[in-house]
Write a protein that holds these residues in place. Structure first.
Motif, mmCIF file in Angstrom:
data_model
loop_
_atom_site.group_PDB
_atom_site.id
_atom_site.type_symbol
_atom_site.label_atom_id
_atom_site.label_comp_id
_atom_site.label_asym_id
_atom_site.label_seq_id
_atom_site.Cartn_x
_atom_site.Cartn_y
_atom_site.Cartn_z
ATOM 1 N N PHE A 281 -6.200 4.611 -13.741
ATOM 2 C CA PHE A 281 -6.027 3.433 -14.584
ATOM 3 C C PHE A 281 -4.681 2.763 -14.318
ATOM 4 C CE2 PHE A 281 -4.578 1.574 -18.646
ATOM 5 C CZ PHE A 281 -5.575 0.629 -18.825
ATOM 6 N N LEU A 282 -3.603 3.550 -14.272
ATOM 7 C CA LEU A 282 -2.269 2.997 -14.047
ATOM 8 C C LEU A 282 -2.144 2.385 -12.655
ATOM 9 C CD1 LEU A 282 -0.061 5.766 -15.699
ATOM 10 C CD2 LEU A 282 -0.747 3.562 -16.674
ATOM 11 N N LEU A 283 -2.686 3.060 -11.658
ATOM 12 C CA LEU A 283 -2.622 2.518 -10.296
ATOM 13 C C LEU A 283 -3.388 1.204 -10.186
ATOM 14 C CD1 LEU A 283 -2.903 5.785 -8.209
ATOM 15 C CD2 LEU A 283 -0.916 4.257 -8.351
ATOM 16 N N GLU A 284 -4.505 1.123 -10.887
ATOM 17 C CA GLU A 284 -5.261 -0.136 -10.894
ATOM 18 C C GLU A 284 -4.421 -1.248 -11.513
ATOM 19 O OE1 GLU A 284 -9.123 -1.589 -13.248
ATOM 20 O OE2 GLU A 284 -9.493 0.080 -11.853
ATOM 21 N N GLN B 25 -1.708 -2.399 -9.017
ATOM 22 C CA GLN B 25 -2.146 -3.099 -7.809
ATOM 23 C C GLN B 25 -1.889 -4.599 -7.905
ATOM 24 O OE1 GLN B 25 -6.246 -2.238 -7.019
ATOM 25 N NE2 GLN B 25 -5.793 -0.186 -6.255
ATOM 26 N N GLY B 26 -2.112 -5.171 -9.074
ATOM 27 C CA GLY B 26 -1.909 -6.617 -9.233
ATOM 28 C C GLY B 26 -0.508 -7.038 -8.835
ATOM 29 N N PRO B 27 0.516 -6.464 -9.482
ATOM 30 C CA PRO B 27 1.868 -6.859 -9.089
ATOM 31 C C PRO B 27 2.212 -6.454 -7.657
ATOM 32 C CG PRO B 27 1.912 -5.464 -11.063
ATOM 33 C CD PRO B 27 0.496 -5.633 -10.665
ATOM 34 N N ALA B 28 1.788 -5.275 -7.229
ATOM 35 C CA ALA B 28 2.141 -4.827 -5.872
ATOM 36 C C ALA B 28 1.644 -5.826 -4.836
ATOM 37 C CB ALA B 28 1.571 -3.437 -5.598
ATOM 38 N N TYR B 29 0.422 -6.291 -4.979
ATOM 39 C CA TYR B 29 -0.128 -7.224 -4.001
ATOM 40 C C TYR B 29 0.370 -8.651 -4.227
ATOM 41 C CZ TYR B 29 -3.006 -3.323 -2.566
ATOM 42 O OH TYR B 29 -3.434 -2.097 -2.118
ATOM 43 N N ASP C 203 0.831 -1.210 0.000
ATOM 44 C CA ASP C 203 0.000 0.000 0.000
ATOM 45 C C ASP C 203 0.865 1.260 0.000
ATOM 46 O OD1 ASP C 203 -2.391 -1.441 0.013
ATOM 47 O OD2 ASP C 203 -2.633 -1.302 2.195
ATOM 48 N N ALA C 204 1.942 1.236 0.777
ATOM 49 C CA ALA C 204 2.851 2.384 0.830
ATOM 50 C C ALA C 204 3.497 2.608 -0.537
ATOM 51 C CB ALA C 204 3.909 2.171 1.906
ATOM 52 N N TRP C 205 3.902 1.528 -1.196
ATOM 53 C CA TRP C 205 4.502 1.628 -2.531
ATOM 54 C C TRP C 205 3.514 2.270 -3.503
ATOM 55 C CZ3 TRP C 205 3.827 0.182 -7.543
ATOM 56 C CH2 TRP C 205 4.945 0.146 -8.359
ATOM 57 N N LEU C 206 2.274 1.788 -3.479
ATOM 58 C CA LEU C 206 1.247 2.352 -4.357
ATOM 59 C C LEU C 206 0.970 3.815 -4.007
ATOM 60 C CD1 LEU C 206 -1.137 -0.717 -4.483
ATOM 61 C CD2 LEU C 206 0.088 0.266 -6.454
ATOM 62 N N GLY C 207 1.006 4.141 -2.724
ATOM 63 C CA GLY C 207 0.806 5.525 -2.300
ATOM 64 C C GLY C 207 1.906 6.441 -2.826
ATOM 65 N N CYS C 208 3.147 5.986 -2.747
ATOM 66 C CA CYS C 208 4.266 6.768 -3.291
ATOM 67 C C CYS C 208 4.115 6.934 -4.800
ATOM 68 C CB CYS C 208 5.594 6.109 -2.960
ATOM 69 S SG CYS C 208 6.071 6.207 -1.226
ATOM 70 N N MET C 209 3.673 5.884 -5.461
ATOM 71 C CA MET C 209 3.482 5.958 -6.912
ATOM 72 C C MET C 209 2.363 6.954 -7.241
ATOM 73 S SD MET C 209 4.572 5.007 -9.885
ATOM 74 C CE MET C 209 5.608 3.574 -9.634
ATOM 75 N N SER C 210 1.289 6.928 -6.476
ATOM 76 C CA SER C 210 0.192 7.867 -6.687
ATOM 77 C C SER C 210 0.668 9.310 -6.511
ATOM 78 C CB SER C 210 -0.948 7.557 -5.710
ATOM 79 O OG SER C 210 -1.989 8.483 -5.862
ATOM 80 N N GLU C 211 1.437 9.553 -5.471
ATOM 81 C CA GLU C 211 1.981 10.893 -5.240
ATOM 82 C C GLU C 211 2.885 11.322 -6.391
ATOM 83 O OE1 GLU C 211 3.889 11.456 -1.436
ATOM 84 O OE2 GLU C 211 2.375 10.209 -0.454
#
Length: 130
Positions: A111-114, A117-121, A89-97
């Motif tokens: 779209f990109l964050l969605e 999510q697959g690989p991150a999780y 979640d933190a990784w995705l949050g940094c990417m979103s920022e």
């Protein structure tokens, strides 16, 4: 948002220049994050270079990562690190920022964050600590 007219996600997001800007905005956030920073080496530039190659390929651009390093096997490459849901979640949050910082349009950002999510999780290899 979807891939249209034969354009890849890589094309839709602006190709190499956008991915380079994204990686350059992303890694200072990762290094400063208390859960993520300790997982990365002090010299972050080799990691940034690999992330650029990987994201280029992941989003449908040239197969730069595979050409240089072979099949990504990203889950296996992340196994030495304790990856929890909180860290994903933190990784995705940094990417979103980072996406916001470079001025990525909101619909493309979602779209990109969605997609990420697959690989991150998928990299999660240990339960969160209580």
């Amino acid at each position: 948002m979807s891939e249209t007219n034969g354009n890849t996600v890589y094309d839709l997001m602006g190709g190499a220049p956008t991915i380079r800007r994204l990686v350059e905005a992303f890694y200072p956030k990762v290094q400063a994050h208390p859960l993520l920073g300790p997982l990365f080496p002090e010299d972050i530039h080799p990691v940034m270079d690999k992330q650029y190659l990987f994201l280029t390929q992941f989003f449908g651009g040239p197969q730069l990562y595979s050409d240089q390093y072979g099949h990504p096997m990203m889950r296996a490459r992340h196994m030495p690190f304790l990856i929890t849901r909180e860290r994903a979640d933190a990784w995705l949050g940094c990417m979103s920022e980072a996406m916001g910082e470079i001025g990525m349009p909101d619909d493309l950002k979602r779209f990109l964050l969605e997609r990420l999510q697959g690989p991150a999780y998928h990299f999660i290899n240990t339960p969160d600590e209580d």
